[in-house]
Scaffold this active site. Structure first.
Site: not given
Length: 278
Positions: A150, A136
């Site tokens: 995360y 990501s």
């Protein structure tokens, strides 16, 4: 029709994984797709001669091993691995429990490691292949309130992928670390994202960031998953694909900001940095 290379895609029942599998089947590839539920895969994708849907607990090394062996038994080989399974755990470092934090790591980090551990022997022995680890832009830029855990899982993915790239290169296996920006998928929907079980009102910025992602960004992401899927296939066909790949204009912009920040900080504190030498 394309040469029938065999793709092994995790987290394929929704989001970018689902879009990728559908496009691969349209283009004539053989696809092994995994998810927590086989029914969710067949519901999302349907039935095809070249399609093998498998229920797999990515956090279980044994379960991953069985799925990989089933794929080999069916198609005889695996050519391209896409570590796509993962979810976003929202919450500040203080308010997330040990269990919540560890679970995010179990899926996002150790799940991918299970797949790598179980597929690389085949790729290495056949002296060919390609591994895509889907991180990501949050694996490059971590300054999002309430997304620290995360982002840290994706930083971990970035770190071990860099090592994997040099480890697999002598065996003719390519490795690509993908940093997607915001794609218009179910990633931020209530069935995918997890929020803190015990949120703390004191964290105003975290709650604002959480609300922004769930209420404003969700459904309005700037990137098209269909184009993302087609791009991954295009990268898989390159003779010399990139190790680092930013996917999306937003990802590119955030990466440039991070690079400038590192350069500025490095120069600002250069004298102290260099002062440790003998």
């Amino acid at each position: 029709m394309k040469t029938k290379k065999v793709w092994f895609v995790t987290g394929a029942s929704k989001g970018l994984g689902k879009t990728l599998v559908k496009e691969l089947l349209v283009q004539g590839y053989c696809v092994v797709a995994t998810s927590r539920s086989e029914d969710s895969l067949t519901d999302a994708i349907g039935q095809h001669d070249n399609f093998l849907p498998l229920e797999m607990d990515i956090t279980s090394d044994e379960a991953v091993g069985k799925a990989v062996q089933t794929a080999i038994d069916r198609f005889g080989r695996i050519d391209i691995v896409v570590n796509n399974a993962g979810y976003s755990q929202i919450g500040t470092l203080e308010e997330l429990s040990d269990e919540e934090a560890r679970r995010n790591y179990e899926v996002n980090v150790f799940g991918s490691l299970n797949v790598i551990r179980r597929t690389t022997p085949y790729l290495r022995q056949q002296n060919s292949g390609h591994i895509f680890n889907i991180a990501s832009v949050g694996g490059l830029v971590g300054s999002f309130p309430a997304f620290g855990i995360y982002c840290s899982t994706k930083f971990a993915v970035a770190g071990f992928t860099e090592a994997l790239a040099v480890e697999m290169k002598p065996f003719g296996v390519h490795t690509t670390l993908v940093y997607p920006g915001y794609f218009r998928t179910e990633f931020l929907s209530s069935g995918s994202v997890k929020t803190a079980k015990n949120p703390l009102d004191a964290y105003v910025l975290a709650r604002e960031s959480e609300a922004q992602h769930l209420q404003q960004i969700n459904g309005n992401q700037p990137n098209d998953p269909q184009k993302g899927a087609e791009l991954l296939i295009q990268l898989s066909e390159l003779e010399n694909p990139p190790v680092h790949f930013l996917m999306g204009e937003d990802a590119y912009g955030m990466a440039q900001q991070k690079i400038r920040l590192l350069e500025e900080e490095a120069e600002k504190w250069k004298d102290l940095t260099l002062s440790t030498a003998f």
